[in-house]
Design a protein around this motif. Structure first.
Motif, PDB file in Angstrom:
ATOM      1  N   ASN A  76       0.850  -1.176   0.000  1.00 53.94           N
ATOM      2  CA  ASN A  76       0.000   0.000   0.000  1.00 53.94           C
ATOM      3  C   ASN A  76       0.897   1.241   0.000  1.00 53.94           C
ATOM      4  N   GLN A  77       0.420   2.308  -0.592  1.00 52.56           N
ATOM      5  CA  GLN A  77       1.215   3.538  -0.614  1.00 52.56           C
ATOM      6  C   GLN A  77       0.590   4.596   0.290  1.00 52.56           C
ATOM      7  N   HIS A  79       0.505   8.474   0.875  1.00 48.13           N
ATOM      8  CA  HIS A  79       0.852   9.768   0.283  1.00 48.13           C
ATOM      9  C   HIS A  79       0.485  10.940   1.187  1.00 48.13           C
ATOM     10  N   MET A  80      -0.491  10.699   2.068  1.00 45.12           N
ATOM     11  CA  MET A  80      -1.042  11.827   2.825  1.00 45.12           C
ATOM     12  C   MET A  80      -1.060  11.481   4.310  1.00 45.12           C
ATOM     13  N   ARG A  94     -10.397  16.888  12.466  1.00 44.07           N
ATOM     14  CA  ARG A  94      -9.206  16.999  11.626  1.00 44.07           C
ATOM     15  C   ARG A  94      -8.692  18.423  11.679  1.00 44.07           C
ATOM     16  N   ARG A  97      -4.031  18.291   6.911  1.00 47.08           N
ATOM     17  CA  ARG A  97      -3.486  17.151   6.162  1.00 47.08           C
ATOM     18  C   ARG A  97      -2.296  17.659   5.357  1.00 47.08           C
ATOM     19  N   VAL A  98      -1.237  16.910   5.335  1.00 46.39           N
ATOM     20  CA  VAL A  98      -0.061  17.292   4.529  1.00 46.39           C
ATOM     21  C   VAL A  98       0.484  16.047   3.845  1.00 46.39           C
ATOM     22  N   GLN A  99       1.460  16.275   2.988  1.00 50.45           N
ATOM     23  CA  GLN A  99       2.098  15.159   2.308  1.00 50.45           C
ATOM     24  C   GLN A  99       2.816  14.274   3.318  1.00 50.45           C
ATOM     25  N   PRO A 223     -12.829   9.482   8.128  1.00 53.30           N
ATOM     26  CA  PRO A 223     -12.574   9.807   6.710  1.00 53.30           C
ATOM     27  C   PRO A 223     -11.130   9.571   6.279  1.00 53.30           C
ATOM     28  N   ILE A 225      -9.172   6.933   7.082  1.00 58.59           N
ATOM     29  CA  ILE A 225      -8.762   5.571   7.428  1.00 58.59           C
ATOM     30  C   ILE A 225      -7.714   5.029   6.437  1.00 58.59           C
ATOM     31  N   ARG A 226      -7.628   5.610   5.238  1.00 58.42           N
ATOM     32  CA  ARG A 226      -6.608   5.184   4.272  1.00 58.42           C
ATOM     33  C   ARG A 226      -5.427   6.151   4.233  1.00 58.42           C
ATOM     34  N   ASN A 227      -5.364   7.070   5.212  1.00 61.33           N
ATOM     35  CA  ASN A 227      -4.190   7.923   5.341  1.00 61.33           C
ATOM     36  C   ASN A 227      -3.502   7.645   6.668  1.00 61.33           C
ATOM     37  N   ASP A 246      -7.323  -3.906   2.595  1.00 65.23           N
ATOM     38  CA  ASP A 246      -8.091  -2.962   3.409  1.00 65.23           C
ATOM     39  C   ASP A 246      -7.622  -2.956   4.855  1.00 65.23           C
TER      40      ASP A 246
END
Lengths: 605, 605
Positions: A76-77, A79-80, A94, A97-99, A223, A225-227, A246
């Motif tokens: 998985n990658q 990015h954020m 929240r 959010r950053v890189q 929101p 969960i993939r970061n 997942d």
């Protein structure tokens, strides 16, 4: 009972431990053609849990071994990164959010997450392609290093005697073998047997922070969960690390009440369970809900931040990875530090074994990697403390603010990505002529840059042309050869390279291109020059001539490599890149003597 | 002697011929889960020679099957083309160099060259991963297509009876088998047995041009030996095609005297040899010299430019590849045309076999691919004539000039790259709402464009999200959902998608996401929206939500996809992409009825 005589055998390098550090060691050595064996006490490879974050520099290193595509396919990658802090409405919200990667020169500006078993499997396949299998379950039971000075000074002697025991022997008796090794690498983890056998101490201390780890497939309305998400709540901190498929990993802050056995005062896994960990996490997530569809693995740990006092005994036995540094896993550094340790070490051993380099080269391993490990501990202490402390709120004005945490996250970006790792001056890092390639920091990994091949205008990332093949790369930035004076300078350089008193022939022997990869990169444009225009010494193969020019569609090669590197487009420079991809030295054409001296300091004729 | 009864068996699809067209057919069908067998008369795969050029669209198609990396690893890339013409000093000189690929939207702006054996090996491995092996050496000896109308109309009947003979049978007697197939694909080359068995004629004629082909590793001072080079000399034309490693292929123009047997008037290989071909080539290269280090393969051929009068019999037996079009190899088209033939055909067969589509869908194969073949012949005639004619010179003022040749090369760029291939309106190409995605030409392959995933900001090339998996892709360009009115439109669209009278549920059955891949791409920015903001019907998985926004480092995703496609950023549109990657139709949100009608014209409930 009959007396069974132990088998005896010789090996060039024995690697003890087949975790990330050991697998990288054995793979890298096997690829370099070194006679290597690797043993591990576990009967099988890791199936779940453990380390899983691969940082940008590690990805570059994987690519240099031709392995990155496996990780890209399976992993998985990230990015954020998202940051959550206490909300005035209760719970968290929240705050930004950053890189995920704050290292502008990273070739791969993301982190890959993949479970350790899959990572190890990729290396096991790679090892197998060289005919090497991990021998398991096998443990070392004794190790003796010869005290004979003469023997220790002979790079081809076998001064390390290790007794191995195969735990899986059929006869009911353990199968014992005595191995005489030229070199031993102890990559046997935080509780390293090798380290203890050498009597090397760990320096540093246990912190007060206790954390839980929970791997699962979640059901959630969160929101991000993939970061990668850092949740700083009034009910404890929590970090979300999305993984392949997942799955996610949660790092969950615990209190002593949660996790410490009051009788022993120590962290006690018996006091915890996946359910209890989840209960703690849920409080951090509020008002968002999270529920596992499936729990894969969990554990709890206290953070110890320690570095071994030394990384080798007589440059014959080395320790690497968790055996020489332990710290918190949340920073996603452990596996990376471990693999880069052995990536740093193996080419040096290969050079010594080939008779190319003096044993003194091996001293640079501890010099370079122990300094790095200390930096790692500093990062870990700072970052862990910030994340473990209470967030700022009305009631807790002195707590950690979003801004403080964000600033720390960003400022450590170069370090945590691995991109900023900088080896200090030594025999193999000579900063004398830095100004001739002002942006190509000597001691750092070579910056990515795309050039085109003169013969066919095909674009290539320079990192792909200098793979981890245990050879030094000599990059001749030829400047603009359409200028007569520069062509003359280049010819003079070429003549020197052809002479036996200079490094290329002196240390390269009869076939210099076997020891050195000579790549020539001109700033002239494809409309102006052909590969065949360059003096022959610069093209052992036509493909070795590159141009700093746009590709035919100006998509990937921009013709800005000289500028990226801070090299004069007219006059060029010579750049020496170490076998592990780090810039070793820079020199103007006229200072070939300095390059000679660089190599003379550790190479042998 | 005892009477041996032949084995009898059933199969869904029998593929005859395991060259590029046949291997692509079998691979694609096997990947789609279709019961398929493939036979070939050759006892082994091709070892050398034959076709070797892979054009940009073919590379995109390989990538859509997950295979491109093998070709990138093994193949050579052509980025530049050089043109040589007569020099006033005698011999030839370079008159220009341009990009090899003149198709600005090509995802891979280069050609890959690799010998046919290696290409076939990649597909044989791919096939094997689905448990399918090429049966060889096996030939068909008879084929009968049922005349029973009712049987022919039943898509699940087995109306084709093929007798196969295994040439390798051990007993001394050929091993005979009778196969009853639902569908047969004849991919058995220019001398196709299947075509002859069906009595299909080839239309077109033999040209007067004769060429030699020579594969070798050269020793030369020719500066463009690693570029595709068109040498137009007064001593005949010659084309250089660089290949993997240091190999090249030469196409060498021959005269009747060189190659025709005066007794028969036919091209006679006996008159030629590698040495003689080389002598001819050397005259074209002058003043450059060329000498083989090693000759790999050679042949000579006359150019025949023909297209089969039809491509199928009753949509039960199809022919593909060289069996339906023959032409000159110099344009580097043959293998590409062949593989795209079956790439076009197989998803249609899969849909019919699954009971998803009516047999009428199969008619579009001949409709689309015969038109393409005719265009190919037109290109080949024009280009071959230009290249075979004498170059312009003082003595030959009417000859072909560099400018004429260059113009032809560039103007055919879209066609030869495969990028410009455009299927005309039909049941599966509906151009009614073209204006709603003005740059996404309906009937052409979907344009490459990088979007980011809403959930984790990871950039993805859209082509990688719509692989060749024999499913239609419904791309919902959701527009800007931060606008309340647009969010309302999107909700209305979502409600329709959920209703049984509309295509998604009507043809998708209980699990629409098995038949249709629904991907939603919003023009809103990552700072403004989360994946969880989209109505549930649009996210069968969180990953199905994309944004037309920059990635975290603005490196690969530029946030310009809507503009690239000519789609209104505010209001969006629905784009239907066929399983082979071609745009099938476009519709505004309000015209779901038109999408219903599109699918109704060939899909079954």
């Amino acid at each position: 009972m009959p007396v069974l005589l132990a088998k005896e055998s010789d090996v060039d390098v024995l690697v003890i431990g087949a975790g990330p550090a050991g697998l990288m060691a054995a793979s890298s050595l096997a690829k370099a053609g070194v006679n290597v064996r690797i043993i591990d006490q576990r009967p099988n490879k890791v199936a779940a849990g453990q380390a899983d974050g691969l940082q940008p520099r590690t990805l570059e290193v994987f690519q240099s071994y031709g392995l990155l595509h496996h990780f890209e396919e399976q992993g998985n990658q990230l990015h954020m990164v998202a940051f959550y802090n206490p909300s005035s409405k209760g719970g968290v919200e929240r705050t930004g959010r950053v890189q995920a990667i704050n290292a502008s020169t990273a070739r791969y500006p993301f982190e890959i997450t993949l479970h350790q078993g899959a990572i190890e499997a990729i290396f096991l396949d790679f090892l197998a392609s060289f005919g090497v299998q991990v021998e398991r379950p096998v443990i070392p039971t004794s190790m003796q290093l010869s005290a004979d000075e003469k023997e220790l000074k002979d790079p081809q002697s076998h001064p390390v005697k290790v007794t191995l025991q195969n735990l899986d022997a059929k006869s009911g008796q353990p199968d014992t073998e005595i191995v005489h090794a030229k070199y031993v690498i102890g990559a046997d983890g935080a509780h390293s047997w090798v380290r203890k056998a050498l009597g090397i101490s760990m320096e540093g201390e246990q912190s007060d922070y206790i954390w839980g780890v929970l791997d699962m497939v979640p059901e959630t309305d969160f929101p991000d969960i993939r970061n990668k998400s850092a949740i700083h709540s009034n009910n404890g901190s929590c970090m979300v690390i999305p993984r392949e498929g997942d799955k996610i990993r949660l790092y969950i802050q615990l209190t002593d009440t949660d996790a410490v056995n009051p009788l022993t005062g120590r962290v006690d896994k018996e006091k915890m369970s996946a359910e209890k960990l989840l209960q703690v996490a849920k409080k951090s997530f509020y008002p968002y809900t999270i529920q596992p569809k499936e729990v894969e693995w969990w554990t709890i740990y206290g953070i110890g931040q320690r570095v071994a006092s030394k990384f080798s005994a007589n440059e014959r036995v080395f320790i690497a990875g968790d055996a020489c540094h332990t710290h918190s896993p949340k920073g996603g550094q452990g596996m990376n530090a471990s693999m880069i340790d052995t990536h740093n070490l193996t080419w040096k051993i290969a050079h010594v074994l080939r008779g190319w380099a003096d044993m003194s080269l091996l001293k640079t391993y501890e010099y370079e990697r122990r300094k790095y490990a200390q930096d790692l501990i500093y990062f870990d202490k700072t970052f862990s403390a910030l994340f473990s402390e209470k967030p700022a709120s009305e009631e807790n004005q002195g707590g950690v603010t979003h801004e403080q945490f964000l600033e720390a996250f960003l400022s450590f970006g170069l370090f945590t990505s691995g991109i900023g790792i900088h080896y200090a001056p030594s025999a193999i890092v000579n900063t004398k002529h830095q100004s001739h390639a002002s942006n190509l920091i000597i001691g750092q990994r070579i910056l990515p840059s795309v050039f085109i091949r003169a013969a066919d205008a095909r674009p290539f990332e320079i990192q792909d042309l200098i793979p981890s093949d245990a050879r030094f790369k000599v990059l001749v930035f030829a400047g603009d050869i359409t200028e007569v004076s520069q062509m003359r300078r280049l010819r003079v350089l070429g003549e020197k390279l052809g002479k036996p008193e200079h490094f290329y022939n002196k240390f390269g022997g009869k076939e210099p291109s076997a020891a050195f990869d000579l790549i020539t990169i001109s700033s002239s444009k494809k409309e102006q020059v052909d590969a065949t225009d360059f003096p022959e010494v610069f093209r052992p193969h036509l493909n070795n001539i590159l141009l700093d020019d746009e590709d035919m569609h100006a998509r990937v090669a921009k013709g800005t490599g000289y500028d990226t590197y801070g090299i004069d487009r007219a006059r060029g420079a010579v750049v020496v890149v170490r076998p592990d991809g780090y810039v070793g030295m820079v020199a103007p054409f006229e200072d070939v003597a300095d390059i000679d001296q660089y190599f003379s300091s550790f190479m042998t004729v």
